[in-house]
Design a protein around this motif. Structure first.
Motif, PDB file in Angstrom:
ATOM      1  N   GLY A  24       0.839  -1.212   0.000  1.00 37.20           N
ATOM      2  CA  GLY A  24       0.000   0.000   0.000  1.00 37.20           C
ATOM      3  C   GLY A  24       0.858   1.239   0.000  1.00 37.20           C
ATOM      4  N   GLU A  25       1.762   1.289  -0.901  1.00 34.26           N
ATOM      5  CA  GLU A  25       2.731   2.382  -0.836  1.00 34.26           C
ATOM      6  C   GLU A  25       2.030   3.718  -0.882  1.00 34.26           C
ATOM      7  OE1 GLU A  25       5.252   5.505  -2.103  1.00 34.26           O
ATOM      8  OE2 GLU A  25       3.743   4.612  -3.376  1.00 34.26           O
ATOM      9  N   GLN A  26       1.223   3.887  -1.908  1.00 30.00           N
ATOM     10  CA  GLN A  26       0.632   5.206  -2.062  1.00 30.00           C
ATOM     11  C   GLN A  26      -0.648   5.312  -1.290  1.00 30.00           C
ATOM     12  OE1 GLN A  26       0.383   5.959  -6.275  1.00 30.00           O
ATOM     13  NE2 GLN A  26       1.600   7.771  -5.928  1.00 30.00           N
ATOM     14  N   ARG A  27      -0.570   5.996  -0.198  1.00 24.71           N
ATOM     15  CA  ARG A  27      -1.801   6.272   0.497  1.00 24.71           C
ATOM     16  C   ARG A  27      -2.587   7.219  -0.366  1.00 24.71           C
ATOM     17  NH1 ARG A  27      -3.434  10.308   4.206  1.00 24.71           N
ATOM     18  NH2 ARG A  27      -2.426  12.260   3.685  1.00 24.71           N
ATOM     19  N   ALA A  28      -1.872   7.761  -1.315  1.00 22.24           N
ATOM     20  CA  ALA A  28      -2.477   8.655  -2.282  1.00 22.24           C
ATOM     21  C   ALA A  28      -3.657   8.023  -2.999  1.00 22.24           C
ATOM     22  CB  ALA A  28      -1.430   9.019  -3.310  1.00 22.24           C
ATOM     23  N   PRO A  30      -6.824   6.893  -4.141  1.00 23.33           N
ATOM     24  CA  PRO A  30      -8.212   6.845  -3.700  1.00 23.33           C
ATOM     25  C   PRO A  30      -8.879   5.597  -4.250  1.00 23.33           C
ATOM     26  CG  PRO A  30      -7.715   8.784  -5.066  1.00 23.33           C
ATOM     27  CD  PRO A  30      -6.615   7.805  -5.251  1.00 23.33           C
ATOM     28  N   LEU A  40       9.358   0.177  -5.606  1.00 19.84           N
ATOM     29  CA  LEU A  40       9.935  -0.374  -4.392  1.00 19.84           C
ATOM     30  C   LEU A  40       9.013  -1.300  -3.603  1.00 19.84           C
ATOM     31  CD1 LEU A  40      11.972   2.608  -3.057  1.00 19.84           C
ATOM     32  CD2 LEU A  40      12.774   0.592  -4.213  1.00 19.84           C
ATOM     33  N   PRO A  42       8.017  -4.201  -1.066  1.00 17.99           N
ATOM     34  CA  PRO A  42       8.689  -4.523   0.193  1.00 17.99           C
ATOM     35  C   PRO A  42       9.552  -5.759   0.061  1.00 17.99           C
ATOM     36  CG  PRO A  42       6.402  -5.176   0.267  1.00 17.99           C
ATOM     37  CD  PRO A  42       6.601  -4.467  -1.026  1.00 17.99           C
TER      38      PRO A  42
ATOM     39  N   TRP B 286       0.511  16.681   0.047  1.00 17.02           N
ATOM     40  CA  TRP B 286      -0.936  16.501  -0.085  1.00 17.02           C
ATOM     41  C   TRP B 286      -1.352  16.816  -1.508  1.00 17.02           C
ATOM     42  CZ3 TRP B 286      -5.057  19.413  -1.567  1.00 17.02           C
ATOM     43  CH2 TRP B 286      -6.324  18.933  -1.211  1.00 17.02           C
ATOM     44  N   HIS B 287      -2.178  15.991  -2.083  1.00 17.76           N
ATOM     45  CA  HIS B 287      -2.562  16.282  -3.459  1.00 17.76           C
ATOM     46  C   HIS B 287      -4.008  15.939  -3.792  1.00 17.76           C
ATOM     47  CE1 HIS B 287      -0.767  12.265  -3.307  1.00 17.76           C
ATOM     48  NE2 HIS B 287      -1.775  11.943  -4.061  1.00 17.76           N
ATOM     49  N   CYS B 288      -4.701  15.279  -2.905  1.00 13.44           N
ATOM     50  CA  CYS B 288      -6.114  15.094  -3.183  1.00 13.44           C
ATOM     51  C   CYS B 288      -6.870  14.845  -1.882  1.00 13.44           C
ATOM     52  CB  CYS B 288      -6.349  13.961  -4.183  1.00 13.44           C
ATOM     53  SG  CYS B 288      -6.039  12.333  -3.554  1.00 13.44           S
ATOM     54  N   HIS B 290      -8.792  12.944   0.562  1.00 14.98           N
ATOM     55  CA  HIS B 290      -9.105  11.578   0.941  1.00 14.98           C
ATOM     56  C   HIS B 290     -10.276  11.567   1.891  1.00 14.98           C
ATOM     57  CE1 HIS B 290      -5.555   9.697  -0.786  1.00 14.98           C
ATOM     58  NE2 HIS B 290      -4.946  10.823  -0.488  1.00 14.98           N
ATOM     59  N   GLU B 292     -10.400  10.619   4.886  1.00 14.23           N
ATOM     60  CA  GLU B 292     -10.091  11.146   6.223  1.00 14.23           C
ATOM     61  C   GLU B 292     -10.012  12.670   6.196  1.00 14.23           C
ATOM     62  OE1 GLU B 292      -8.116   8.890   4.623  1.00 14.23           O
ATOM     63  OE2 GLU B 292      -5.992   9.308   4.942  1.00 14.23           O
ATOM     64  N   ARG B 897       9.203   3.482   4.334  1.00 19.03           N
ATOM     65  CA  ARG B 897       7.950   4.190   4.167  1.00 19.03           C
ATOM     66  C   ARG B 897       6.870   3.219   3.693  1.00 19.03           C
ATOM     67  NH1 ARG B 897       5.860   6.643  -0.329  1.00 19.03           N
ATOM     68  NH2 ARG B 897       4.741   8.601  -0.049  1.00 19.03           N
ATOM     69  N   GLU B 898       7.291   2.243   2.968  1.00 25.23           N
ATOM     70  CA  GLU B 898       6.351   1.344   2.309  1.00 25.23           C
ATOM     71  C   GLU B 898       5.323   0.705   3.237  1.00 25.23           C
ATOM     72  OE1 GLU B 898       5.329  -0.974  -1.293  1.00 25.23           O
ATOM     73  OE2 GLU B 898       6.678   0.684  -1.060  1.00 25.23           O
ATOM     74  N   GLY B 901       2.819   2.989   4.610  1.00 24.09           N
ATOM     75  CA  GLY B 901       2.118   3.780   3.597  1.00 24.09           C
ATOM     76  C   GLY B 901       0.614   3.714   3.732  1.00 24.09           C
ATOM     77  N   GLY B 902       0.110   2.559   4.114  1.00 21.61           N
ATOM     78  CA  GLY B 902      -1.337   2.426   4.181  1.00 21.61           C
ATOM     79  C   GLY B 902      -1.950   3.258   5.281  1.00 21.61           C
ATOM     80  N   GLY B 905      -1.160   9.618   7.295  1.00 21.42           N
ATOM     81  CA  GLY B 905      -0.124  10.593   7.568  1.00 21.42           C
ATOM     82  C   GLY B 905       1.298  10.067   7.535  1.00 21.42           C
TER      83      GLY B 905
END
Lengths: 292, 963
Positions: A24-28, A30, A40, A42, B286-288, B290, B292, B897-898, B901-902, B905
């Motif tokens: 889930g790298e990108q929490r970005a 949606p 990358l 894991p 930040w770009h969209c 979400h 939360e 970070r990976e 990531g889920g 923040g």
């Protein structure tokens, strides 16, 4: 006799070892986004880091700009491409399936439907050189040496090379080899034979030749239900007709439509289009609700 | 009667009645009614005019005051009636229907005697207060909800109900509203279950003279209400909407006689206007919006509820209603509200609107509604510019707006919508002018031997070679092609391992692929992802109208108008670094023979960017430079302040000039000053201006002057004399700017560090701004806009030059600057490009991935840009001693970070913490400011991703599909 064999699975070859780990790298991302993980992945949980020095030693040999460590990927995909080409050709009476162990080894069977070799069911194996497509042409070896001028009576290998003296990438494809294997049973060629006896008989005594062929076909067919010569989960094996097992499979084969969406259902809904066929204007379809 | 309900002892009563025989019930009912009638008749003004002394009207309605219409009713009588009715209602509710669905005896009696209506009139006769309404509503709610036989078929029951409802239509008391909506909701459920009642509802209303289909009309005012009431109303309306799909009459009524659709659509506009015009952006990644994020914003929740409701209505309603609603949303919300909001004057406002639009697009699922939004984006022109062009141009804006715009396009591309892809990319590729004529056949060619993947991977910078990475970063293993032992899904088949070693089957045929070579395991993941992404894209694109393979649509038919450069000849060179910002305005839309026929007269390409875009560009430019000194014209005061505020709020750090100043947040230090034009403007406090002038790299002298000026301005009491001070300020600036010579050094510099990029861009932008904003009429009316003038060499970048469109152009331009982009921009950017590359259309696929395709010299390809970036990286790696070390640190950082990531923040402080706790080897700490290091890592990964996509295309796009 009725027999069954499994349809080749076109693209399941390479990737069976990877699981869909939920990176889930990108929490970005949606909800709708299929972008999911990027970059990358894991470290695999149970894969201990390799501490052994790379056998390559020095960094990057880039002979003609190619990354050496990706070579096997290119090879595997080249073979996959070849395989999809075979499927596309729909060669009559020929079925092949890459082995489980290696994409360089394909199992096949050919059904001869008329001519001297009528009713022959010949199993064979295709061996592809590991420097494909820059090496020599693939080998085709029958499980049982068929009585044929171009088939080696000991090894069962078909003389393919005479048809592909030099294997040229982009021009030569494996389906052509398979096609050639089919042709030799309908159009007998006796020049430079691997089986001189067969060649001579064909020239001198066709009747005897024919009876030898009939014997050979009988012999081959009598071994049809034998265990595959090479132990591999994807080896082609025949079994006597068993309605309990085969009826349902047969049914499925007749109703089955091979489409990618049947293979792996992904949640993503269908795409969108309001473009009228033949137009390049957005929202040109007539059934559009009026906007103004 | 009401107290029964109020006491809430419904269940208790029903138990009591169990086992009592129907005849007894009937007798009790009749007796009660006889008692009630006595009292009723006593007070009937038509029968008796006796006026008794006034007493409290009814026990329950303590709040009621004043006198009733026909004289007061004694309390004991009122409560007597109440008690009787209470019992009667239970008897009615509990009665089973008679044989073959006939009315039960009590119901029959109720209908014959018109009990309900008489009771309603009785309650009218007394003070009809809100409390009274409430009780009546509860009574019906109970009856409708719990009766064991259908009641609503009978006019004597239905009519008083409708009278009650219509008498409640003007109510404002929340409790009554809540009960009213609950009852309406229940009625709709009954309707949905038994549409035969529908007819009765229409007729009853006619009798009443009220609006036809009253229950529907009553619900409309609650459409946009928040909370439970709104939700129940929307649920109820949805039930009617699905009724409308089958009932022409209902559909027709709603579409023609009610304000349902306009209320719904304009309500969106109303709710939209209450959304914050500026979002507090938590951090620069930040770009969209979400979930939360928006869960913290009640106004946004409310808007999304209504939008969701529109979506649901469109899904279930009759096509007439759907079309009407969609049209109202387009003309009542998108065009009049959202379009101007997308063109507000400050970057933050525009950024906020863009983020909203992105969220809306992600929330809408119904194709018809999506189509409405998309046709707004693709076709609507605001001030003569397509919304799409404006949005595309914003990708290149620095800071948050650029990132948010990228996120919006990620959403758009992820829709797999032909119309979107056509406008963004495909229409520029259809004519096939981007490649040499001889290359057209290559478009559909299959890359059988992964040649393109190999070429892409060969761009891997030497410092990132898989052999260079130390463990655990190096995920090299030999598991891949030996399918025997190590494959994780191999269910313990040990036999296989053995057989694998006996691979040679005796005939000397080796069947081993690369088992001696250690392979990059992460590449497998990319292949897997590529496979999923391409196959879902292929599946989605099956609904498209054409394959876009270089033959269909035929290139010949769609040549751009006025194309005079024959393919194959070399057009004039165009400066590689020219800014895509400008391209979107002189990019020619593909003129087609059928285009004009279909879409009316061809619109002339806008000669000049419209005002708002110029404004935006100016703001952006000034932000990039960290200075506004070159501006000679402050038409917009807001911008001046906004600019400074923005600059102060930490952007200084981002432009790569960190200094001692830890600047405070903008918001607390700034003052909101209302301007005469109704806009609010954020003015930084003097202290902050001070700060910024100190912290800024004082390369321009004028800048300090300027800050000083502003400091004066802001230090003085802001108010009426603000304008006067502006004028003063503008005079000063005019003077300075006027003397400044126009720079035209089209020097091409490779952007290597962020600072240098800024310099290069700035030089070019300067020129554009000067010519574009000099208020000389002849310049403004120049046929190609003023932008073209600074393009070195080429007279114009007109239609005849091969051009792959502003979108591709702007993406590649941002990609070229990868090393100076923040990590998050690069993640978005590579994500978008990867998604584009997954599209199966040969035109797009060949353009992005086929490294053998020969393009026209003016056309930049993805591969070309990647090669440029690779060279930048190699230069950088050669010039910096610790580069490899930094790469490792960045890889560790990203790796750490990976997993987090889920969760929410994952900003970089958090990442840093994880890093510290992670097991040895302890990597070097690395700052996110080292964009070039992170970009190098991402670049390497991006190459793998693209190569994997190219490889999977060579398989997936060619799997034959049987009909």
């Amino acid at each position: 006799t009725h027999s069954t064999w499994s349809l080749p699975c076109a693209t399941g070859l390479l990737l069976r070892s990877t699981e869909q780990s939920g990176h889930g790298e990108q929490r970005a991302s949606p909800a709708r986004m299929p972008f999911g993980r990027k970059q990358l992945p894991p470290i695999p949980k149970n894969a201990a880091p390799i501490t052994k020095p790379s056998p390559l030693g020095t960094p990057m040999q880039s002979a003609n700009g190619t990354h050496a460590s990706y070579g096997p990927f290119y090879l595997e995909y080249s073979l996959l491409a070849e395989f999809t080409l075979v499927i596309k050709q729909k060669l009559p009476g020929i079925y092949v399936q890459p082995s489980h162990k290696s994409a360089l080894m394909w199992f096949g069977v050919i059904f001869i439907r008329h001519g001297l070799y009528q009713d022959g069911v010949f199993k064979f194996t295709v061996y592809i050189p590991d420097n494909y497509p820059d090496g020599e042409c693939p080998k085709l070896v029958f499980d049982i040496p068929v009585f044929h001028p171009l088939v080696d009576p000991v090894s069962g290998e078909l003389d393919v090379r005479r048809a592909f003296t030099k294997w040229r990438r982009n021009h030569n494809h494996i389906w052509q080899v398979l096609m050639y294997a089919r042709t030799v049973f309908y159009k007998i060629n006796t020049t430079d034979p691997l089986n001189p006896e067969a060649a001579v008989l064909y020239e001198k005594d066709v009747q005897l030749f024919k009876s030898k062929v009939v014997d050979s076909v009988k012999l081959c067919n009598s071994h049809l239900f034998d265990q595959p010569k090479i132990d591999d989960p994807y080896a082609i094996s025949f079994s006597p007709w068993n309605p309990a097992v085969h009826e349902e499979a047969k049914e499925r084969m007749f109703t089955y439509k091979r489409r990618p969406e049947d293979h792996h259902k992904v949640s993503q809904a269908s795409g969108l289009s309001w473009v009228k066929p033949g137009s390049t204007q957005p929202f040109s379809k007539e059934d559009n609700p009026p906007q103004s | 009667m009401a107290s029964v309900v109020a006491n809430g002892n419904r269940d208790g009563q029903s138990l009591v009645l169990k086992g009592v025989d129907p005849e007894t019930c009937m007798i009790v009912f009749k007796n009660h009614w006889a008692q009630v009638v006595k009292i009723l008749e006593k007070h009937d003004p038509l029968r008796s005019s006796s006026a008794l002394p006034s007493l409290s009207v009814i026990n329950l309605t303590a709040s009621s005051s004043g006198s009733s219409r026909f004289g007061p009713i004694p309390g004991d009588e009122a409560s007597a009636v109440q008690n009787y009715v209470e019992h009667m209602l239970f008897l009615l509710m509990e009665e089973e229907s008679g044989q073959a669905g006939a009315m039960g005896p009590i119901l029959e009696f109720v209908v014959m005697e018109n009990v309900m209506e008489r009771l309603f009139v009785w309650s009218l006769r007394r003070e009809f207060t809100d409390d009274m309404k409430l009780e009546q509503l509860k009574m019906y709610e109970m009856l409708v909800g719990q009766a064991r036989q259908p009641l609503l078929h009978h006019k004597p029951i239905l009519r008083p109900l409708m009278m009650l409802l219509s008498s409640c239509s003007s109510t404002t008391a929340p409790a009554v509203e809540a009960e009213l909506v609950l009852l309406l909701n229940q009625l709709c459920y009954v309707l949905a279950k038994d549409p035969s009642i529908l007819e009765l509802f229409f007729h009853t209303s006619e009798d009443q003279g009220a609006t036809n289909f009253l229950i529907f009309s009553l619900l409309i005012p609650f459409i946009h209400r928040e909370g439970t009431v709104g939700q129940q109303a929307r649920d109820a309306l949805l039930l009617i909407m699905s009724l409308s799909a089958e009932n022409e009459r209902v559909a027709k009524h709603i579409a023609e006689n009610t304000f349902f659709c306009p209320v719904l659509a304009t309500g969106l506009s109303g709710l939209y206007s209450s959304l914050p015009t500026k979002l507090d952006v938590p951090n620069e990644e930040w770009h969209c919006l979400h979930k939360e994020d928006w869960l913290q914003m009640p106004s946004l929740i409310q808007f999304l509820n209504s939008l969701e409701f529109c979506n649901a209505v469109i899904q279930v309603a009759h096509p007439d209603i759907r079309d009407q609603l969609v049209s109202y949303i387009y003309n009542g919300f998108l065009v009049p509200v959202l379009a101007p909001a997308l063109h507000k004057l400050t970057l933050e406002e525009v950024m906020t609107t863009t983020a909203y639009l992105d969220l809306f697009l992600r929330s809408v699922t119904e194709p018809a509604l999506l189509q409405t939004f998309l046709s707004f984006i693709l076709l609507h022109r605001h001030e003569n510019v397509h919304i799409l062009d404006t949005l595309v141009s914003r990708i290149n804006t620095p800071f948050q707006l650029g990132i948010v715009s990228l996120a919006l396009f990620r959403t758009l591309i992820g829709l797999y919508c032909e119309d979107v892809m056509l406008q963004l990319v495909l229409r520029y590729l259809i004519p096939c002018n981007h490649m040499m004529l001889s290359q057209r056949r290559v478009v559909r060619e299959r890359d059988c031997y992964s040649a393109s993947a190999a070429k892409i991977l060969a761009l891997t910078p030497s410092c990132c070679s898989p052999d260079r990475s130390p463990p655990p970063l190096r995920q090299l293993d030999s598991i891949l092609f030996s399918k025997g032992g190590e494959t994780p899904d191999n269910s313990g088949n040990t036999e296989e391992k053995k057989s694998f070693s006996e691979e040679n089957d005796g005939s000397g045929n080796s069947c081993t692929i690369g088992s001696e070579i250690y392979l990059d395991v992460s590449y497998l993941h990319y292949l897997y992802d590529a496979r999923l992404s391409i196959s879902s894209c292929i599946r989605a694109c099956q609904v498209w109208s054409a394959p876009y393979d270089g033959e269909d649509p035929p290139p010949e038919k769609y040549q751009p108008a006025g194309s005079c450069v024959p393919p194959g000849t070399d057009p004039l060179p165009v400066n590689q670094l020219e800014l895509e910002w400008d391209d979107s305005y002189d990019a020619c839309p593909v003129q087609t023979a059928d285009a004009s026929a279909e879409r009316g007269p061809p619109q002339p390409p806008p000669a000049e960017p419209p005002k708002h875009i110029q404004e935006m560009r100016r703001t952006a430019r000034m932000l990039v430079k960290g200075s506004y000194i070159e501006e000679n014209d402050f038409q917009d005061d807001v911008m001046v302040y906004d600019l400074i505020a923005k600059k102060d709020s930490g952007d200084v750090e981002r432009t790569g000039k960190p200094s001692g100043s830890q600047t405070e947040e903008t918001k607390p230090g700034s003052a909101e000053v209302p301007l005469k034009n109704g806009l609010n403007l954020t003015v930084p406090s003097p202290a902050m201006v001070d700060n910024s002038s100190n912290s800024l790299d004082a390369k321009a002298n004028g800048q300090t002057d300027c800050n000083a000026n502003l400091q004066n301005t802001t230090a003085v009491e802001l108010g009426d004399d603000l304008l006067a001070q502006y004028e003063e300020l503008i005079r000063t600036l005019d003077h300075e700017a006027g003397g400044k010579p126009v720079k035209a050094d089209g020097e091409v510099k490779k952007p290597i560090t962020p600072v240098e990029v800024v310099v290069v861009e700035e030089d070019e932008m300067d020129f554009a701004s000067f010519s574009a904003e000099t208020p000389e009429p002849e310049k403004l009316h120049s046929p190609f806009g003023t932008i073209n003038r600074f393009r070195s060499g080429s007279a114009t970048k007109n239609n005849s030059l091969p051009f792959t469109g502003p979108f591709i152009s702007v993406l590649l331009s941002r990609l070229e600057n990868m090393l100076s982009n923040s990590l998050h921009v690069n993640l978005l950017l590579t994500g978008i490009l990867a998604q584009l590359a997954a599209y199966p259309q040969p035109l797009l696929r060949s353009f992005l991935l086929n490294t053998n395709l020969v393009f026209q010299p003016t056309v930049r390809s993805l591969y070309q840009v990647l090669a440029i970036v690779k060279n930048q990286i190699e230069e950088l790696a050669a010039s910096k001693k610790d580069f490899t070390e930094l790469i490792t640190a960045a890889q560790h950082w990203l790796m750490a970070r990976e997993p987090s990531g889920g969760s929410s923040g994952s900003n970089h402080q958090e990442g840093g913490r994880i890093l510290k706790n992670s097991p040895p080897p302890k990597p070097k700490a690395i700052s996110l400011e080292r964009t070039e290091v992170f970009a190098t890592v991402l670049f390497t990964e991006f190459l793998k991703e693209l190569a994997a996509i190219a490889q999977e295309h060579s398989i997936l796009s060619y799997i034959p599909m049987e009909e």
